[in-house]
Design a protein around this motif. Structure first.
Motif, short mmCIF file in Angstrom:
data_model
loop_
_atom_site.label_atom_id
_atom_site.label_comp_id
_atom_site.label_asym_id
_atom_site.label_seq_id
_atom_site.Cartn_x
_atom_site.Cartn_y
_atom_site.Cartn_z
N THR A 216 -33.87 148.95 -37.56
CA THR A 216 -32.45 149.73 -37.12
C THR A 216 -32.58 149.82 -35.38
O THR A 216 -31.47 150.52 -35.11
N ARG A 217 -33.86 149.93 -35.10
CA ARG A 217 -33.71 150.46 -33.02
C ARG A 217 -33.19 149.28 -32.71
O ARG A 217 -33.62 147.89 -32.50
N GLU A 218 -32.29 149.44 -31.37
CA GLU A 218 -31.40 148.41 -31.06
C GLU A 218 -31.50 148.34 -29.36
O GLU A 218 -31.74 148.92 -29.38
N GLN A 219 -31.35 147.02 -28.89
CA GLN A 219 -31.37 147.00 -27.55
C GLN A 219 -30.98 146.10 -27.30
O GLN A 219 -30.86 144.47 -28.28
N PHE A 220 -29.30 145.55 -26.51
CA PHE A 220 -28.61 144.70 -25.95
C PHE A 220 -27.91 143.87 -27.02
O PHE A 220 -27.45 143.20 -27.35
N GLY A 221 -27.55 145.31 -28.02
CA GLY A 221 -26.69 144.64 -29.26
C GLY A 221 -27.57 144.10 -30.20
O GLY A 221 -26.40 144.21 -31.27
N VAL A 222 -28.53 144.36 -30.59
CA VAL A 222 -29.76 143.45 -31.29
C VAL A 222 -30.83 144.56 -32.15
O VAL A 222 -30.89 144.99 -31.26
N PRO A 223 -31.02 143.92 -33.02
CA PRO A 223 -32.61 144.75 -33.75
C PRO A 223 -33.65 144.35 -32.82
O PRO A 223 -33.33 143.02 -32.57
N ILE A 224 -34.34 144.93 -32.40
CA ILE A 224 -35.29 144.44 -31.68
C ILE A 224 -36.25 144.07 -33.01
O ILE A 224 -36.91 143.11 -31.83
N GLY A 225 -36.42 144.05 -33.92
CA GLY A 225 -37.07 143.03 -34.87
C GLY A 225 -36.17 142.05 -34.75
O GLY A 225 -37.31 140.96 -35.21
N SER A 226 -35.57 141.29 -34.37
CA SER A 226 -35.31 139.57 -33.93
C SER A 226 -35.45 139.88 -32.68
O SER A 226 -35.80 138.07 -32.54
N PHE A 227 -36.11 140.16 -31.58
CA PHE A 227 -36.84 139.88 -30.60
C PHE A 227 -38.53 138.81 -31.22
O PHE A 227 -39.38 139.59 -32.29
N GLN A 228 -39.32 137.82 -30.50
CA GLN A 228 -39.77 137.04 -30.65
C GLN A 228 -41.68 137.81 -30.42
O GLN A 228 -42.18 137.75 -31.36
N ALA A 229 -41.54 138.60 -29.98
CA ALA A 229 -42.80 139.06 -29.61
C ALA A 229 -42.59 139.87 -30.16
O ALA A 229 -44.17 140.52 -30.95
N VAL A 230 -42.07 140.90 -31.05
CA VAL A 230 -42.41 141.94 -31.63
C VAL A 230 -42.13 141.06 -33.31
O VAL A 230 -43.34 141.24 -34.02
N LYS A 231 -41.76 140.36 -33.82
CA LYS A 231 -42.19 139.16 -34.55
C LYS A 231 -43.19 138.90 -34.61
O LYS A 231 -44.56 138.74 -35.83
N HIS A 232 -43.94 138.44 -33.41
CA HIS A 232 -45.85 137.61 -33.32
C HIS A 232 -46.59 139.36 -33.32
O HIS A 232 -47.48 138.64 -34.06
N HIS A 233 -46.16 140.30 -33.22
CA HIS A 233 -46.93 141.85 -33.45
C HIS A 233 -47.25 141.90 -34.75
O HIS A 233 -48.56 142.07 -35.31
N LEU A 234 -45.44 141.92 -35.33
CA LEU A 234 -45.74 141.84 -37.36
C LEU A 234 -46.62 141.36 -37.28
O LEU A 234 -47.47 141.19 -38.68
N ALA A 235 -46.38 140.06 -36.94
CA ALA A 235 -47.29 139.15 -37.81
C ALA A 235 -48.27 139.03 -38.12
O ALA A 235 -49.59 138.74 -38.45
N THR A 236 -49.00 139.38 -36.35
CA THR A 236 -50.34 139.52 -36.25
C THR A 236 -51.44 140.32 -37.55
O THR A 236 -52.01 140.69 -37.94
N ALA A 237 -50.38 141.57 -37.55
CA ALA A 237 -50.63 143.44 -37.94
C ALA A 237 -50.70 142.66 -39.23
O ALA A 237 -51.36 143.12 -39.87
N LEU A 238 -49.35 142.17 -40.03
CA LEU A 238 -49.44 141.81 -41.44
C LEU A 238 -50.78 140.92 -41.94
O LEU A 238 -51.62 141.15 -42.93
N LEU A 239 -51.25 139.86 -40.78
CA LEU A 239 -51.75 138.67 -41.24
C LEU A 239 -53.52 139.86 -41.53
O LEU A 239 -54.36 139.07 -42.80
N HIS A 240 -54.10 140.35 -40.60
CA HIS A 240 -54.79 141.37 -40.92
C HIS A 240 -54.97 141.80 -42.02
O HIS A 240 -56.14 142.23 -42.88
N LEU A 241 -54.41 142.03 -42.49
CA LEU A 241 -53.86 143.57 -43.16
C LEU A 241 -53.93 142.41 -44.62
O LEU A 241 -54.87 143.33 -45.80
#
Length: 338
Positions: A216-241
């Motif tokens: 829901t949080r947007e930067q530059f007109g798009v959700p920040i979840g679309s940024f590759q760096a954010v995806k990498h952070h969350l993918a690593t977190a999910l992998l550990h979990l």
């Protein structure tokens, strides 16, 4: 083995989840010890009979095992319930059955609240208003003292998690002491398992909050979840979990079955659950940005609880050392500060 919960586990999990959803929103966690909200939560959980989760049916309990303990404490962690549930639900049944059986019925009825101080620090998590404190038994060795703290001098102690209600006690009355090594070991194992499962629940909640935020949080007109760096952070977190979840389930299964290798499974479970919570927490904070640091935002309730529990009942480093020692590598005597 089959990692999926049984139908019975799912049913219990759903009931506990519903009660915690209704009675333990973030406002209840913020309200803290002594509030009407926390009292209502305790009363609702007592009505479910969860205090008798590990108590035999002949003694009035539910007669369930550690598999169910994992399911219940994952939900407790997801809600960050501000009650001494590890001590009351997981640790106390075996200790009271061995050292103070006359108090077991009161525990099952929900009329007894128990705190734990396994490392004998003189402090108890969620200690305001507890009736008994179980002191000692760190690492599953030594003895556990059952202390009546109803007339003890109590004091509050600072904690990174304000809702943890860290309480000091002095002048408690000794009710009984349990020296049976099997009981002491079982109490320790259940405390470790419950804390591991609670960390899994906390990690899931932090991850869910973060995923919702980046959608829901947007930067530059798009959700920040679309940024590759954010995806990498969350993918690593999910992998550990996702690596930690089946290990905690395995530890519950092996403890319930009384398998000889359960100590290794428990040590691995706590180490991986603590590390998963740490990684997920860092990713959650990073992806939330500045809002994640504010006490007005709910993330900190779960983040700070995970920080407190990472070292409770043995840190990841302690359990790894204990595991190596058990495998014969030779690290005997390693003991953490908490």
């Amino acid at each position: 083995m089959r990692f999926a919960p049984s139908d019975e586990q799912r049913e219990l999990e759903a009931v506990v989840r519903q009660v915690l959803t209704d009675r333990c929103p973030p406002q209840t966690v913020r309200a803290g010890a002594g509030s009407a909200q926390v009292a209502a939560l305790a009363e609702s959980l007592a009505g479910l009979g969860v205090a008798g989760l590990l108590v035999a049916e002949d003694d009035g309990g539910l007669g369930l095992d550690e598999n169910h303990l994992v399911s219940v404490f994952a939900q407790i962690g997801y809600a960050a319930a501000p009650l001494p549930l590890t001590a009351t639900l997981a640790v106390a049944p075996a200790v009271l059955a061995a050292g103070a059986p006359d108090l077991l019925a009161k525990l099952v009825d929900g009329g007894l609240t128990v705190g734990a101080d396994p490392a004998e620090t003189g402090h108890v998590a969620f200690g305001s208003g507890v009736d008994l404190v179980l002191r000692g038994g760190f690492g599953g060795t030594g003895r556990i003292e059952i202390l009546d703290v109803s007339d003890a001098a109590v004091s509050t102690s600072p904690s990174v998690d304000v809702a943890l209600d860290l309480t000091g006690y002095a002048g408690a009355r000794l009710v009984a002491a349990v020296d049976d090594p099997q009981v002491v070991r079982l109490a320790w194992e259940r405390g470790v398992l419950a804390t591991s499962a609670e960390l899994i629940g906390l990690s899931r909640r932090m991850l869910d909050l973060t995923v919702e935020h980046v959608r829901t949080r947007e930067q530059f007109g798009v959700p920040i979840g679309s940024f590759q760096a954010v995806k990498h952070h969350l993918a690593t977190a999910l992998l550990h979990l996702e690596f930690a979840v089946p290990v905690v389930a395995t530890a519950g299964f092996e403890l319930a079955a009384g398998l000889p290798g359960r100590l290794r499974a428990l040590a691995t479970a706590k180490a991986l659950a603590s590390e998963a919570a740490h990684v997920v927490g860092r990713a959650a904070l990073q992806c939330h940005g500045a809002i994640g640091y504010t006490t007005e935002y709910d993330l900190h309730l779960f983040l700070k609880r995970s920080w407190a529990l990472e070292s409770s009942w043995g840190s990841a480093a302690w359990h790894r050392a204990a595991l190596l020692d058990d495998l014969g590598v030779g690290l005997t005597g390693v003991r953490p500060a908490s």
